[in-house]
Design a protein around this motif. Structure first.
Motif, PDB file in Angstrom:
ATOM      1  N   ASP A 110      -5.460   3.627   1.422  1.00  0.00           N
ATOM      2  CA  ASP A 110      -5.943   3.354   2.759  1.00  0.00           C
ATOM      3  C   ASP A 110      -6.590   1.964   2.780  1.00  0.00           C
ATOM      4  O   ASP A 110      -7.223   1.573   1.802  1.00  0.00           O
ATOM      5  N   GLY A 161       1.054   3.983  -2.954  1.00  0.00           N
ATOM      6  CA  GLY A 161       0.766   5.390  -2.656  1.00  0.00           C
ATOM      7  C   GLY A 161       1.871   6.306  -3.159  1.00  0.00           C
ATOM      8  O   GLY A 161       1.598   7.392  -3.691  1.00  0.00           O
ATOM      9  N   GLU A 162       3.122   5.884  -3.010  1.00  0.00           N
ATOM     10  CA  GLU A 162       4.248   6.677  -3.531  1.00  0.00           C
ATOM     11  C   GLU A 162       4.197   6.756  -5.055  1.00  0.00           C
ATOM     12  O   GLU A 162       4.468   7.803  -5.640  1.00  0.00           O
ATOM     13  N   ARG A 206      -8.558  11.094  -1.426  1.00  0.00           N
ATOM     14  CA  ARG A 206      -7.467  11.010  -0.458  1.00  0.00           C
ATOM     15  C   ARG A 206      -7.238   9.571  -0.014  1.00  0.00           C
ATOM     16  O   ARG A 206      -6.111   9.090   0.009  1.00  0.00           O
ATOM     17  N   ARG A 207      -8.329   8.868   0.334  1.00  0.00           N
ATOM     18  CA  ARG A 207      -8.198   7.461   0.758  1.00  0.00           C
ATOM     19  C   ARG A 207      -7.591   6.615  -0.356  1.00  0.00           C
ATOM     20  O   ARG A 207      -6.776   5.731  -0.099  1.00  0.00           O
ATOM     21  N   ASP A 241      -3.879   7.414  -0.929  1.00  0.00           N
ATOM     22  CA  ASP A 241      -3.107   6.861   0.188  1.00  0.00           C
ATOM     23  C   ASP A 241      -3.166   5.336   0.229  1.00  0.00           C
ATOM     24  O   ASP A 241      -2.486   4.717   1.054  1.00  0.00           O
ATOM     25  N   ARG A 290       0.842  -1.211   0.000  1.00  0.00           N
ATOM     26  CA  ARG A 290       0.000   0.000   0.000  1.00  0.00           C
ATOM     27  C   ARG A 290       0.871   1.252   0.000  1.00  0.00           C
ATOM     28  O   ARG A 290       0.614   2.206  -0.727  1.00  0.00           O
ATOM     29  N   HIS A 291       1.926   1.240   0.817  1.00  0.00           N
ATOM     30  CA  HIS A 291       2.831   2.387   0.896  1.00  0.00           C
ATOM     31  C   HIS A 291       3.512   2.632  -0.449  1.00  0.00           C
ATOM     32  O   HIS A 291       3.551   3.765  -0.942  1.00  0.00           O
TER      33      HIS A 291
END
Length: 104
Positions: free
Chosen positions: A47, A12-13, A41-42, A45, A8-9
């Motif tokens: 999320d 997101g990047e 946003r979610r 990210d 996920r990280h």
């Protein structure tokens, strides 16, 4: 298809890189995808509560937006073509709209 925290990280990047390369604002993206600011946003990210279908749609949208702007998209390491084949087994993926770039 569930992504772990590291995936996920990383995704997101990659979203952040491609958003920057596209030259679009979050408002542009939210408008084109018919997302609320919070939903965008979610999704940006990645999320854990974000909808996987939204994640794939955003991925495709940003990739195409960078290409349409004349750039080269940052590669997606997790959301790659092989992962898409598996995702299609679990989710009904949506086609991404294209941003209409206007020439000044």
């Amino acid at each position: 298809m569930t992504l772990n925290a590291a995936e996920r990280h990383r995704t997101g990047e990659e979203f952040a890189q491609n958003l920057a390369r596209s030259g679009l604002t979050p408002h542009d993206v939210a408008t084109d995808l018919a997302f609320t600011p919070e939903r965008l946003r979610r999704t940006l990210d990645v999320d854990p509560a974000s909808d996987p279908v939204d994640v794939w749609q955003l991925r495709d949208y940003l990739r195409q937006a960078v290409l349409d702007a004349g750039g080269r998209p940052a590669p997606y390491t997790v959301l790659n073509d092989r992962s898409r084949l598996r995702a299609r087994l679990w989710f009904r993926l949506r086609d991404a709209p294209r941003h209409v770039f206007t020439r000044a």
